[in-house]
Design a protein around this motif. Structure first.
Motif, PDB file in Angstrom:
ATOM      1  N   MET A 198       0.848  -1.209   0.000  1.00 29.94           N
ATOM      2  CA  MET A 198       0.000   0.000   0.000  1.00 29.94           C
ATOM      3  C   MET A 198       0.876   1.248   0.000  1.00 29.94           C
ATOM      4  SD  MET A 198      -2.948  -0.809  -0.573  1.00 29.94           S
ATOM      5  CE  MET A 198      -3.486   0.873  -0.700  1.00 29.94           C
ATOM      6  N   ILE A 199       0.213   2.382   0.214  1.00 26.47           N
ATOM      7  CA  ILE A 199       0.962   3.641   0.215  1.00 26.47           C
ATOM      8  C   ILE A 199       1.724   3.762   1.533  1.00 26.47           C
ATOM      9  CG2 ILE A 199       0.723   6.145   0.194  1.00 26.47           C
ATOM     10  CD1 ILE A 199      -1.455   5.872  -1.834  1.00 26.47           C
ATOM     11  N   GLU A 200       3.052   3.716   1.443  1.00 26.63           N
ATOM     12  CA  GLU A 200       3.843   3.599   2.663  1.00 26.63           C
ATOM     13  C   GLU A 200       4.557   4.877   3.077  1.00 26.63           C
ATOM     14  OE1 GLU A 200       6.136   0.693   0.960  1.00 26.63           O
ATOM     15  OE2 GLU A 200       4.631  -0.876   1.242  1.00 26.63           O
ATOM     16  N   ASP A 201       4.851   5.737   2.101  1.00 28.40           N
ATOM     17  CA  ASP A 201       5.570   6.937   2.492  1.00 28.40           C
ATOM     18  C   ASP A 201       4.920   8.173   1.865  1.00 28.40           C
ATOM     19  OD1 ASP A 201       6.596   7.147  -0.160  1.00 28.40           O
ATOM     20  OD2 ASP A 201       8.130   5.676   0.328  1.00 28.40           O
ATOM     21  N   LEU A 202       5.390   9.338   2.297  1.00 28.27           N
ATOM     22  CA  LEU A 202       4.753  10.572   1.849  1.00 28.27           C
ATOM     23  C   LEU A 202       5.027  10.846   0.373  1.00 28.27           C
ATOM     24  CD1 LEU A 202       5.337  12.749   5.035  1.00 28.27           C
ATOM     25  CD2 LEU A 202       3.270  11.542   4.319  1.00 28.27           C
ATOM     26  N   ALA A 203       6.157  10.349  -0.119  1.00 28.16           N
ATOM     27  CA  ALA A 203       6.448  10.520  -1.550  1.00 28.16           C
ATOM     28  C   ALA A 203       5.392   9.809  -2.388  1.00 28.16           C
ATOM     29  CB  ALA A 203       7.843   9.974  -1.858  1.00 28.16           C
ATOM     30  N   MET A 204       4.937   8.654  -1.915  1.00 30.81           N
ATOM     31  CA  MET A 204       3.883   7.924  -2.638  1.00 30.81           C
ATOM     32  C   MET A 204       2.567   8.685  -2.602  1.00 30.81           C
ATOM     33  SD  MET A 204       4.505   3.957  -1.662  1.00 30.81           S
ATOM     34  CE  MET A 204       3.668   2.985  -2.891  1.00 30.81           C
ATOM     35  N   HIS A 205       2.243   9.259  -1.427  1.00 30.18           N
ATOM     36  CA  HIS A 205       1.034  10.082  -1.336  1.00 30.18           C
ATOM     37  C   HIS A 205       1.088  11.225  -2.343  1.00 30.18           C
ATOM     38  CE1 HIS A 205      -1.343   8.470   1.880  1.00 30.18           C
ATOM     39  NE2 HIS A 205      -0.303   8.396   2.687  1.00 30.18           N
ATOM     40  N   LEU A 206       2.264  11.837  -2.398  1.00 30.27           N
ATOM     41  CA  LEU A 206       2.429  12.982  -3.285  1.00 30.27           C
ATOM     42  C   LEU A 206       2.262  12.562  -4.751  1.00 30.27           C
ATOM     43  CD1 LEU A 206       2.991  15.877  -2.687  1.00 30.27           C
ATOM     44  CD2 LEU A 206       5.416  15.460  -2.992  1.00 30.27           C
ATOM     45  N   ALA A 207       2.856  11.422  -5.094  1.00 30.13           N
ATOM     46  CA  ALA A 207       2.735  10.915  -6.466  1.00 30.13           C
ATOM     47  C   ALA A 207       1.261  10.660  -6.795  1.00 30.13           C
ATOM     48  CB  ALA A 207       3.532   9.622  -6.621  1.00 30.13           C
ATOM     49  N   ASP A 208       0.521  10.164  -5.819  1.00 31.56           N
ATOM     50  CA  ASP A 208      -0.896   9.877  -6.027  1.00 31.56           C
ATOM     51  C   ASP A 208      -1.680  11.168  -6.268  1.00 31.56           C
ATOM     52  OD1 ASP A 208      -3.149   8.042  -5.995  1.00 31.56           O
ATOM     53  OD2 ASP A 208      -3.709   9.074  -4.150  1.00 31.56           O
ATOM     54  N   LEU A 209      -1.371  12.208  -5.481  1.00 29.22           N
ATOM     55  CA  LEU A 209      -2.058  13.493  -5.673  1.00 29.22           C
ATOM     56  C   LEU A 209      -1.741  14.069  -7.048  1.00 29.22           C
ATOM     57  CD1 LEU A 209      -1.524  15.269  -2.211  1.00 29.22           C
ATOM     58  CD2 LEU A 209      -3.531  14.008  -3.008  1.00 29.22           C
ATOM     59  N   VAL A 210      -0.473  13.973  -7.451  1.00 30.69           N
ATOM     60  CA  VAL A 210      -0.074  14.505  -8.759  1.00 30.69           C
ATOM     61  C   VAL A 210      -0.781  13.742  -9.870  1.00 30.69           C
ATOM     62  CG1 VAL A 210       1.878  14.777 -10.349  1.00 30.69           C
ATOM     63  CG2 VAL A 210       2.149  15.387  -7.946  1.00 30.69           C
ATOM     64  N   GLU A 211      -0.900  12.428  -9.705  1.00 29.97           N
ATOM     65  CA  GLU A 211      -1.626  11.629 -10.705  1.00 29.97           C
ATOM     66  C   GLU A 211      -3.078  12.072 -10.817  1.00 29.97           C
ATOM     67  OE1 GLU A 211      -1.408   9.712 -13.158  1.00 29.97           O
ATOM     68  OE2 GLU A 211       0.750   9.512 -13.008  1.00 29.97           O
ATOM     69  N   ASN A 212      -3.694  12.371  -9.660  1.00 23.49           N
ATOM     70  CA  ASN A 212      -5.079  12.862  -9.687  1.00 23.49           C
ATOM     71  C   ASN A 212      -5.169  14.123 -10.536  1.00 23.49           C
ATOM     72  OD1 ASN A 212      -5.873  10.842  -7.969  1.00 23.49           O
ATOM     73  ND2 ASN A 212      -5.928  12.128  -6.133  1.00 23.49           N
ATOM     74  N   SER A 213      -4.208  15.024 -10.341  1.00 17.53           N
ATOM     75  CA  SER A 213      -4.204  16.284 -11.086  1.00 17.53           C
ATOM     76  C   SER A 213      -4.032  16.032 -12.575  1.00 17.53           C
ATOM     77  CB  SER A 213      -3.073  17.198 -10.601  1.00 17.53           C
ATOM     78  OG  SER A 213      -3.301  17.573  -9.261  1.00 17.53           O
ATOM     79  N   LEU A 214      -3.108  15.145 -12.916  1.00 19.00           N
ATOM     80  CA  LEU A 214      -2.854  14.857 -14.330  1.00 19.00           C
ATOM     81  C   LEU A 214      -4.093  14.236 -14.966  1.00 19.00           C
ATOM     82  CD1 LEU A 214       0.781  13.405 -14.126  1.00 19.00           C
ATOM     83  CD2 LEU A 214       0.090  15.691 -14.868  1.00 19.00           C
ATOM     84  N   ARG A 215      -4.762  13.354 -14.204  1.00 17.17           N
ATOM     85  CA  ARG A 215      -5.949  12.707 -14.747  1.00 17.17           C
ATOM     86  C   ARG A 215      -7.076  13.717 -14.953  1.00 17.17           C
ATOM     87  NH1 ARG A 215      -5.678   8.495 -11.552  1.00 17.17           N
ATOM     88  NH2 ARG A 215      -7.029   9.559 -10.099  1.00 17.17           N
ATOM     89  N   ALA A 216      -7.061  14.788 -14.157  1.00 13.02           N
ATOM     90  CA  ALA A 216      -8.076  15.835 -14.302  1.00 13.02           C
ATOM     91  C   ALA A 216      -7.728  16.776 -15.453  1.00 13.02           C
ATOM     92  CB  ALA A 216      -8.218  16.608 -12.995  1.00 13.02           C
ATOM     93  N   GLY A 217      -6.694  16.447 -16.202  1.00 13.99           N
ATOM     94  CA  GLY A 217      -6.330  17.238 -17.379  1.00 13.99           C
ATOM     95  C   GLY A 217      -5.598  18.522 -17.045  1.00 13.99           C
ATOM     96  N   ALA A 218      -4.930  18.578 -15.890  1.00 11.99           N
ATOM     97  CA  ALA A 218      -4.223  19.798 -15.492  1.00 11.99           C
ATOM     98  C   ALA A 218      -3.108  20.145 -16.473  1.00 11.99           C
ATOM     99  CB  ALA A 218      -3.650  19.623 -14.088  1.00 11.99           C
ATOM    100  N   ARG A 219      -2.915  21.431 -16.726  1.00 13.87           N
ATOM    101  CA  ARG A 219      -1.791  21.905 -17.528  1.00 13.87           C
ATOM    102  C   ARG A 219      -0.720  22.499 -16.619  1.00 13.87           C
ATOM    103  NH1 ARG A 219      -2.636  18.546 -20.638  1.00 13.87           N
ATOM    104  NH2 ARG A 219      -1.116  19.271 -22.148  1.00 13.87           N
ATOM    105  N   HIS A 220      -1.127  22.798 -15.397  1.00 14.98           N
ATOM    106  CA  HIS A 220      -0.170  23.322 -14.423  1.00 14.98           C
ATOM    107  C   HIS A 220      -0.454  22.681 -13.062  1.00 14.98           C
ATOM    108  CE1 HIS A 220       2.647  26.753 -13.298  1.00 14.98           C
ATOM    109  NE2 HIS A 220       2.616  25.884 -12.302  1.00 14.98           N
ATOM    110  N   VAL A 221       0.580  22.123 -12.472  1.00 17.18           N
ATOM    111  CA  VAL A 221       0.443  21.489 -11.164  1.00 17.18           C
ATOM    112  C   VAL A 221       1.442  22.137 -10.208  1.00 17.18           C
ATOM    113  CG1 VAL A 221       0.542  19.307  -9.882  1.00 17.18           C
ATOM    114  CG2 VAL A 221      -0.201  19.301 -12.278  1.00 17.18           C
TER     115      VAL A 221
END
Lengths: 183, 127
Positions: free
Chosen positions: A1-24
């Protein structure tokens, strides 16, 4: 599962990318015992009725995926370490996710490999600009992919030397902002 | 951080590009959704970037994508070639390196852990 904060961060960034973000925008700031993680984007945003359900582990908008565990887990981690969290629409469009964690709390997950996680994500997302801000009570360190692209022209961010540069820069920034694992 | 270093990197990279010429031959796509990340997609992506860099494969493009509904088989890696797309599942670090060396460099697709192979017609370029 998600074990460290870097993984949490990667997950949040993926959410943004999936939402079609041009700037994160990614911001990590440590002030005393408070550690704030913030990711904001200019993506499609989350409609108001759905905002209340973002931490429901059985709620997801992804087709073919039964559960969306990323945000509920981050919310739980924030609360367990004496912090708080918020998922809000930005007035100018997009979404902002914030989680405040207790840095010294024994249940705070380790930072993990921030540079090794963020740099591959940033470099392999053509057409998306990233701003990374790392700060503590002494100052702020900032990296903008726009500034980097300006200097490298048509050379992709995945060019080996550029990748090395980005990782090194981010590690320097983490040192500068006092984001070091001291346990 | 010295942003000026980037100018030197650019000059070197552009000189290489002029020598080599031609567009990219292969695109490698790594699935980086929540389940992919939880299953180790970060290490997979890093291993691929590292292998591509170490072998100096300048005609290979590496990108990532979100979830594809193949959560049970994450991490997922797709190899896009002009005539076909090969989708591998459960790609750990070691297998990721084998995909680069065997499939991408030697042109011999692996027979294990293949989820799907899609033929691409000429009028539908892979990238």
């Amino acid at each position: 599962m998600i074990e460290d904060l870097a993984m949490h961060l990667a997950d949040l960034v993926e959410n943004s990318l999936r939402a079609g973000a041009r700037h994160v925008s990614i911001s990590l700031s440590r002030c005393g015992d408070s550690f704030l993680i913030e990711v904001s984007d200019d993506g499609a945003g989350i409609p108001q009725p759905e905002l209340a359900r973002v931490v429901d582990p059985f709620y997801t908008t992804k087709r073919g995926s039964k559960v969306g565990l990323g945000l509920p887990l981050l919310a739980q981690t924030a609360e367990e370490t004496g912090g708080s969290w918020a998922v809000e629409p930005r007035p100018e469009g997009g979404t902002r996710v914030r989680a405040r964690l207790g840095w010294d709390h024994p249940d705070r997950p380790p930072l993990g490999d921030l540079a090794g996680t963020l740099v591959p994500l940033i470099a392999t997302s053509p057409g998306v600009e990233f701003t990374v801000e790392l700060s503590d009570d002494r100052g702020t360190w900032r990296l903008c992919t726009g500034e980097i692209r300006e200097r490298i022209g048509d050379i992709p961010l995945t060019h080996p030397e550029v990748l090395c540069f980005l990782e090194e820069a981010l590690r320097e920034g983490m040192d500068a902002a006092g984001l070091k694992e001291d346990r | 951080m010295k942003l000026d270093e980037l100018r030197k990197i650019r000059e070197r990279a552009e000189a290489e590009l002029r020598l080599r010429g031609g567009p990219s031959r292969v695109k490698i796509v790594v699935g980086m959704g929540t389940s992919g990340i939880a299953a180790g997609a970060r290490q997979t992506l890093r291993a691929i970037l590292d292998e591509v860099a170490r072998r100096d494969l300048r005609d290979v493009v590496v990108t990532q994508t979100g979830e594809k509904g193949l959560a049970a088989q994450e991490p997922i890696v797709e190899v896009h070639e002009p005539t076909r797309i090969t989708i591998y599942g459960e790609v750990d670090e070691a297998f990721a390196r084998r995909i680069v060396t065997e499939h991408v460099v030697n042109g011999r697709p692996l027979s294990e852990r293949v989820v799907e192979v899609r033929e691409v017609r000429d009028d539908q370029p892979a990238h």
